[in-house]
Motif scaffolding. Structure first.
Motif, PDB file in Angstrom:
ATOM      1  N   LYS A  95      -1.636   0.953  -3.922  1.00 50.72           N
ATOM      2  CA  LYS A  95      -1.851  -0.643  -4.403  1.00 50.72           C
ATOM      3  C   LYS A  95      -1.468  -1.549  -3.713  1.00 50.72           C
ATOM      4  O   LYS A  95      -0.399  -1.369  -2.957  1.00 50.72           O
ATOM      5  CB  LYS A  95      -1.458  -0.461  -5.990  1.00 50.72           C
ATOM      6  CG  LYS A  95      -2.133   0.507  -6.789  1.00 50.72           C
ATOM      7  CD  LYS A  95      -1.323   0.571  -8.197  1.00 50.72           C
ATOM      8  CE  LYS A  95      -1.943   1.486  -9.230  1.00 50.72           C
ATOM      9  NZ  LYS A  95      -1.596   1.596 -10.321  1.00 50.72           N
ATOM     10  N   SER A  96      -1.737  -2.886  -3.921  1.00 53.24           N
ATOM     11  CA  SER A  96      -1.222  -4.029  -3.418  1.00 53.24           C
ATOM     12  C   SER A  96       0.393  -4.215  -4.236  1.00 53.24           C
ATOM     13  O   SER A  96       0.381  -3.694  -5.388  1.00 53.24           O
ATOM     14  CB  SER A  96      -2.061  -5.300  -3.588  1.00 53.24           C
ATOM     15  OG  SER A  96      -1.871  -5.620  -5.007  1.00 53.24           O
ATOM     16  N   GLN A 106      -0.226  -5.470  -7.665  1.00 61.30           N
ATOM     17  CA  GLN A 106      -0.787  -4.741  -8.518  1.00 61.30           C
ATOM     18  C   GLN A 106       0.470  -3.801  -9.098  1.00 61.30           C
ATOM     19  O   GLN A 106       0.509  -3.595 -10.257  1.00 61.30           O
ATOM     20  CB  GLN A 106      -1.993  -3.876  -7.998  1.00 61.30           C
ATOM     21  CG  GLN A 106      -3.008  -4.459  -7.813  1.00 61.30           C
ATOM     22  CD  GLN A 106      -4.006  -3.516  -6.992  1.00 61.30           C
ATOM     23  OE1 GLN A 106      -4.067  -2.960  -5.997  1.00 61.30           O
ATOM     24  NE2 GLN A 106      -5.334  -3.810  -7.384  1.00 61.30           N
ATOM     25  N   ASP A 111       0.742  -1.240   0.076  1.00 61.24           N
ATOM     26  CA  ASP A 111      -0.024  -0.011   0.058  1.00 61.24           C
ATOM     27  C   ASP A 111       0.740   1.254   0.011  1.00 61.24           C
ATOM     28  O   ASP A 111       0.187   2.329   0.303  1.00 61.24           O
ATOM     29  CB  ASP A 111      -1.111   0.229   1.214  1.00 61.24           C
ATOM     30  CG  ASP A 111      -2.081  -1.154   1.149  1.00 61.24           C
ATOM     31  OD1 ASP A 111      -2.531  -1.355  -0.163  1.00 61.24           O
ATOM     32  OD2 ASP A 111      -2.533  -1.667   2.111  1.00 61.24           O
TER      33      ASP A 111
END
Length: 48
Positions: free
Chosen positions: A22-23, A26, A18
């Motif tokens: 985003k992860s 991702q 994060d």
């Protein structure tokens, strides 16, 4: 030369979850597509 898969796993190793909203998957996934215009970036805040 490193493969896209090698670069992907290296990205996952250094990714902070994060950090970019985003992860890690991702953030690192574009490396697998080998798209030079869609690689993960880390914004660097400039001090003024």
């Amino acid at each position: 030369m490193k493969t896209a898969q090698d670069r992907y796993f290296e990205c996952l190793e250094v990714c902070i979850e994060d950090e970019q909203g985003k992860s890690c998957r991702q953030v690192c996934a574009p490396i697998l597509n080998d798209d030079p215009f869609d690689h993960p970036t880390v914004p660097i805040a400039s001090s003024k």
